[in-house]
Design an enzyme around this catalytic site. Structure first.
Site, short mmCIF file in Angstrom:
data_model
loop_
_atom_site.label_atom_id
_atom_site.label_comp_id
_atom_site.label_asym_id
_atom_site.label_seq_id
_atom_site.Cartn_x
_atom_site.Cartn_y
_atom_site.Cartn_z
N CYS A 320 0.80 -1.23 0.00
CA CYS A 320 0.00 0.00 0.00
C CYS A 320 0.84 1.28 0.00
CB CYS A 320 -1.00 0.03 1.15
SG CYS A 320 -1.01 -1.38 2.22
N ARG A 349 6.70 -11.27 5.31
CA ARG A 349 6.21 -11.06 6.67
C ARG A 349 6.77 -12.17 7.55
NH1 ARG A 349 -0.17 -10.00 5.19
NH2 ARG A 349 0.26 -8.37 3.65
N GLN A 367 1.27 -11.02 -3.76
CA GLN A 367 -0.17 -10.76 -3.78
C GLN A 367 -0.60 -10.24 -5.15
OE1 GLN A 367 -0.03 -7.89 -0.44
NE2 GLN A 367 -1.47 -9.27 0.56
N ASP A 369 -2.28 -7.73 -5.84
CA ASP A 369 -2.71 -6.62 -5.01
C ASP A 369 -3.15 -5.43 -5.86
OD1 ASP A 369 -3.15 -5.40 -2.63
OD2 ASP A 369 -1.04 -5.10 -2.11
N HIS A 371 -4.82 -1.17 -5.25
CA HIS A 371 -5.44 -0.14 -4.43
C HIS A 371 -6.27 0.76 -5.33
CE1 HIS A 371 -2.21 -1.68 -1.94
NE2 HIS A 371 -3.05 -1.44 -0.95
N LYS A 455 -14.15 -4.97 6.13
CA LYS A 455 -13.73 -5.71 4.94
C LYS A 455 -14.64 -6.88 4.63
CE LYS A 455 -10.60 -8.59 7.66
NZ LYS A 455 -9.34 -9.31 7.70
N HIS A 501 -8.43 -1.35 -0.50
CA HIS A 501 -7.32 -2.27 -0.68
C HIS A 501 -7.95 -3.60 -1.05
CE1 HIS A 501 -3.55 -4.34 0.78
NE2 HIS A 501 -4.41 -5.32 0.71
#
Length: 629
Positions: A320, A349, A367, A369, A371, A455, A501
């Site tokens: 992000c 992580r 990911q 991913d 945004h 979410k 997100h």
RNA sequence: GCCGGCGUAGCUCAACGGUAGAGCGGCGCAUUCGUAAUGCGUAGGUUGGGGGUUCAAUUCCCUUCGCCGGCUCCA
């Protein structure tokens, strides 16, 4: 009061299956929705008529029998809880003896022995104070704690043999009604699910009405193990986690990498069609960035940090901040929103060692991913479009059933959350409306939202029935404020942008693992690392085999020719076991007729087919991303 | 991270105080074969690492690393 339809089903299982329960206020209590329980005081017995609840009752009662057996074998035990689960039951114990799997047969034997005594489940109603005295005086600290929290209620207990358990029931009448059971595993578990509390010892087991059902279940478990993505990943040469090199970090072998590449290609296409723009952001950045984002404060224990010159850098745990920096690289106008920045973003992580699990729980993952930065009036359609896309992607892979969760805040403790209450209310109602628009059934989870926003999550299920979250769609009220990201509205005033997100397949690693289990390693043609194997009958057909291979490769298909010095049957078997969708046998007849003899992995030999026809057929299946062979 | 279990050849497993073996896979040779395993030969292991007990350890003990089943936490 018995519902006829399902009563019949139960009868067919077990002619005399009854449950006993407590009529707390002197009348029938409906503790479950559909279960009929006796009024203990007049001894009336009613039939259970909901099959699921009957099975649950059977399992719950079996867990009590197990507790009784354990208390006989290990008198110093004190009891935690012992509920039924979706697949069976467990009971948590606290005692000095360390349970191992070797104890299970002994406990099972003791259970059988006690069952044979035909013990009765005896319910009784207790006042809170009586219950406290009783369990406290029997050294049942854990039960006492549970009772203490039940202020002002009338409580119930069940006696089985010489064991009185604090329990709401219901139970079968006596051990004569218990079916077939099996104890499966021992595990540690924290009391009340709190890792700061004492650790108990849990025994998992399962029970069914008949031994046949139990055997079927055990057989299914065995078959599920053969679909384990760790086993298949090795057998099919897809990926590995070399021992002692980097736990939780995946090495993608050529075949696994090919599958991933095809997935990413598909994702990229579908995202670009929908107005997403792909970006790349660096893997490390100074910790200042992560202080601004708040990760350094709240996520530090999951982050890898590294010294560079005199400064500290962070290996990115999320994408992000990077995407926000791209957004912020210049002023944004309301006209250019929504901006949808996507990245196959690899993040690292730190996860506790005990949580790692093949491809499904790792320490480094990529990911899918993105945004979405948008205006308030665009949020709803963005959310719906995102759910549409998730649905389209998952269904293309053949996923039908999945678990959908709406995680919202705990409105009692609003101080734990970033953002204004009205933001939360509005976001929640947008998510609910979108779910309703989709017509999806979902589970609402209070207090499960991230601190920065509510979410929607979607989970898929692995071979052993464990659920793994893949899709997530989250509001973020934290980062836009921290980074102060805005756009110039039509009145040229700066407005705060709304940030969503989202990751749809979640991570390539986890999705790959689930996909392998979902297909049992037999990928549909568009994903298969090898789509067809050319199998020459003997050495004199090698030239034609190579020609066939190269012709097909020329059309973009992934084809191998098996030129090993082996018999046909051997090569067929080898291709079959590597789950190649098509085997193309070529011998004298095929060379002669410029054909291939097509054998597909599901239906076997399909007979001869002109090479060009085969090429066209397979090309079409690949282009359509068809699930069929 | 915690509780319990398990680490023997690339894979699946055997031997369990007397110094490591099979099948598959690999490699070589023969065979040239029609839809799920051709035959013969051969290489391959400081039994996860370290320490201890013992005349002797793959075997017993400790420790460490890793994996498995859960718990907690998460894509």
């Amino acid at each position: 009061m018995t519902r006829k339809g399902s009563a019949v089903q139960i009868r067919s299982h077990l002619p005399f299956f009854y449950a006993v329960g407590i009529g707390i206020r002197g009348s029938i209590q409906m503790a479950g929705q559909n279960i009929m329980k006796t009024i203990h005081r007049d001894g009336t017995v009613h039939e259970v008529f909901d099959p699921d609840e009957a099975l649950e009752t059977l399992r719950h009662s079996t867990s009590h029998l197990m507790a009784l057996a354990v208390s006989h074998l290990f008198p110093e035990v004190s009891l935690g809880i012992g509920p039924p689960t979706g697949e069976g039951f467990y009971y948590d114990f606290q005692m000095p003896h360390r349970l191992t799997e070797d104890d299970l047969p002994r406990i099972e034997a003791k259970m059988e022995e006690l069952r044979a005594e035909n013990l009765v489940f005896e319910p009784s109603i207790l006042e809170r104070s009586e219950a406290l005295d009783f369990f406290r005086s029997h050294g049942e600290e854990l039960k006492t704690e549970l009772i203490e929290e039940r202020k002002g209620e009338v409580l119930s207990s069940y006696r089985l043999g010489d064991l009185v358990d604090f329990c709401t029931g219901p139970h079968v009448l006596s051990t004569a009604q218990l079916g077939s059971f099996r104890l499966l595993s021992v595990a540690g578990s924290y009391w009340r699910g709190d890792e700061h509390r004492e650790q108990l010892q849990r025994i998992y087991g399962t029970a069914f009405f008949s031994s046949r059902e139990l055997d079927d279940y055990l057989k299914r478990l065995e078959e599920a193990r053969n679909r384990d993505h760790r086993k298949l990943g090795r057998e099919l040469d897809l990926y590995s986690v070399p021992e002692g090199v980097a736990p939780g970090l995946i090495f993608w072998h050529p075949k696994g990498a090919k599958v991933r590449e095809k997935i990413e290609e598909f994702l990229r296409e579908e995202h670009e069609k929908r107005g997403y723009e792909f970006v790349y952001t660096p893997h490390i950045a100074k910790s200042d960035l992560w202080r601004t984002s708040g990760h350094y404060e709240f996520f530090l224990e999951n982050m890898y940090t590294l010294p560079v010159d005199e400064e500290e850098y962070v290996l990115k745990p999320m994408n992000c901040p990077g995407h926000i920096l791209i957004y912020k690289s210049r002023k944004r106008s309301y006209r250019e929103l929504p901006i949808r920045l996507a990245e196959f973003g690899t993040v690292y992580r730190y996860e506790k060692s005990g949580t790692l699990h093949g491809m499904l729980r790792v320490r480094g993952f990529t990911q899918d991913d993105a945004h979405i930065f948008c205006r308030p009036d665009q949020v709803f359609s963005e959310v719906v479009a995102t759910l549409d896309l998730a649905e389209y992607l998952l269904s293309t892979f053949g996923f039908q059933g999945h678990e959908i969760m709406l995680a919202v805040w705990d409105s009692e403790h609003t101080e734990h959350y970033a953002g204004k209450p009205e933001d939360w209310e509005r976001a929640e109602s947008v998510l609910i409306q979108a779910l309703e628009e989709k017509g999806w059934t979902y589970r609402r989870q209070e207090g499960e939202a991230a601190f920065y926003g509510p979410k929607i999550d979607i989970s898929l299920i692995d071979a052993l029935g464990r659920t793994w979250q893949v899709t997530t769609l989250q509001f973020d009220f934290n980062l836009p404020a921290r980074f102060n990201i805005t756009y110039a509205d039509s009145d040229s005033r700066e407005q705060h942008v709304i940030m969503l997100h989202r990751a749809l397949l979640g991570s390539m690693e986890r999705f790959m693992g689930i996909l392998v289990e979902h297909y049992g390693g037999a990928f549909p043609p568009w994903l298969s690392p090898v789509q067809a194997a050319v199998v020459p009958v003997s050495e004199r057909h090698h030239d034609y085999a190579v020609e066939v291979r190269d012709r097909l490769r020329g059309t973009g298909l992934r084809v191998e020719a098996d030129l090993r010095n082996e018999k046909l049957g051997y090569k067929i078997r080898s291709a079959q076991m590597s789950k190649v969708p098509y085997m193309l046998v070529v011998g004298d007849r095929e060379v002669q007729g410029r054909t291939v003899s097509v054998r597909d992995r599901r239906r076997g030999n399909q007979g001869a087919c002109p090479l060009d026809d085969f090429s066209r057929m397979l090309g079409q299946k690949v282009a359509q991303r068809s699930l069929d062979v």
